[in-house]
Design a protein around this motif. Structure first.
Motif, PDB file in Angstrom:
ATOM      1  N   THR A 115      34.475  38.838  30.973  1.00  0.00           N
ATOM      2  CA  THR A 115      35.254  39.392  32.086  1.00  0.00           C
ATOM      3  C   THR A 115      36.604  39.928  31.632  1.00  0.00           C
ATOM      4  OG1 THR A 115      36.089  37.178  32.604  1.00  0.00           O
ATOM      5  CG2 THR A 115      34.150  37.940  33.828  1.00  0.00           C
ATOM      6  N   ASN A 133      39.671  41.799  36.264  1.00  0.00           N
ATOM      7  CA  ASN A 133      38.805  41.546  35.118  1.00  0.00           C
ATOM      8  C   ASN A 133      38.528  42.856  34.379  1.00  0.00           C
ATOM      9  OD1 ASN A 133      38.564  38.792  35.895  1.00  0.00           O
ATOM     10  ND2 ASN A 133      37.030  39.381  37.400  1.00  0.00           N
ATOM     11  N   ASP A 136      34.877  43.649  33.303  1.00  0.00           N
ATOM     12  CA  ASP A 136      33.824  43.349  34.271  1.00  0.00           C
ATOM     13  C   ASP A 136      33.835  44.280  35.477  1.00  0.00           C
ATOM     14  OD1 ASP A 136      31.683  41.490  35.153  1.00  0.00           O
ATOM     15  OD2 ASP A 136      33.082  41.009  36.759  1.00  0.00           O
ATOM     16  N   SER A 140      38.411  38.920  40.701  1.00  0.00           N
ATOM     17  CA  SER A 140      38.014  37.583  41.144  1.00  0.00           C
ATOM     18  C   SER A 140      39.032  37.056  42.141  1.00  0.00           C
ATOM     19  CB  SER A 140      37.907  36.624  39.956  1.00  0.00           C
ATOM     20  OG  SER A 140      36.835  36.990  39.116  1.00  0.00           O
ATOM     21  N   ARG A 152      33.830  37.637  44.103  1.00  0.00           N
ATOM     22  CA  ARG A 152      34.223  38.648  43.111  1.00  0.00           C
ATOM     23  C   ARG A 152      34.011  40.016  43.749  1.00  0.00           C
ATOM     24  NH1 ARG A 152      31.833  37.866  37.287  1.00  0.00           N
ATOM     25  NH2 ARG A 152      33.329  36.161  37.372  1.00  0.00           N
TER      26      ARG A 152
END
Length: 231
Positions: A115, A133, A136, A140, A152
């Motif tokens: 992430t 992140n 990613d 989050s 998320r």
């Protein structure tokens, strides 16, 4: 080393040491996104290579504590109504928590492998922390009462690099470095409600104290974009 800039005088007025040594290979001191206490007396500075957060006393012009961290802190955000601060650690895939009363590490919150948590901010009511992140394509959402991830939010781009709450906490703004956009998260639904294009190399975002404007720094184009936030 931190540099203090006087906005009224439009010049740098002093340097403040953080007490952390330079990296042996590069000769650099890898300091990243710091946080300033509400009274302006303390600055919490993540030192990436040394895996620590320096606590700098502004009046004393130097560090008063070094907080050892698990691994490579990258960004610090203070809770507005608790003694805790949240630290994004992108190489370990965690968000770490520190206690500013004792200047100690408290716990790690796993964000996930791959992430690369890059930035963190805490909501104005202190109930949520958002973590951008970088690897990613998501943000989050952490419940600060339990230090657990509750959801998320996919942001569309590949590399969300910076996140900040609006002044009223109803929205968050996320900078994506891969496509130079700012996405708005509705924090009631945890959904993206709009995306705005900005200049090349978009990297960091900040919101004015009154919440009416946001400022986006674009590294590659050496510009700052100002936009009006939603009422």
């Amino acid at each position: 080393m931190l540099a203090e800039y006087d906005v009224a005088q439009q010049r740098f007025v002093r340097s403040i040491p953080t007490g952390q040594p330079a990296d042996r290979k590069s000769g650099q001191t890898w300091l990243f996104v710091f946080a300033i206490s509400p009274d302006g007396k303390r600055i919490y500075v993540p030192h990436h290579t040394q895996s620590s957060v320096s606590v700098v006393d502004v009046d004393a012009n130097g560090p008063i504590a070094q907080i050892p961290m698990p691994k490579h802190p990258h960004s610090v955000a203070l809770s507005p109504n608790s003694p805790f601060a949240y630290v994004a650690a992108h190489m370990s895939g965690e968000a770490n928590v520190i206690d500013t009363r004792t200047n100690t590490f408290v716990t790690s919150i796993p964000i996930g492998s791959g992430t690369a948590p890059h930035d963190v901010d805490v909501s104005p009511d202190g109930r949520r922390a958002h973590v951008a992140n970088f690897e990613d394509g998501s943000v989050s959402v952490i419940d600060t009462s339990t230090n657990q991830i509750v959801t998320r939010v996919p942001v569309g781009g590949q590399h969300p690099q910076s996140v900040v709450f609006a002044a009223d906490g109803r929205r968050s703004y996320v900078v994506d470095n891969s496509n130079d956009t700012i996405s708005t998260i509705d924090n009631g639904t945890n959904q993206i409600t709009g995306t705005v294009q900005v200049n090349r190399g978009a990297s960091m975002i900040a919101v004015s104290p009154d919440g009416t404007r946001a400022y986006v720094a674009s590294r590659d184009s050496s510009t700052i974009t100002t936009f009006l936030t939603a009422a």
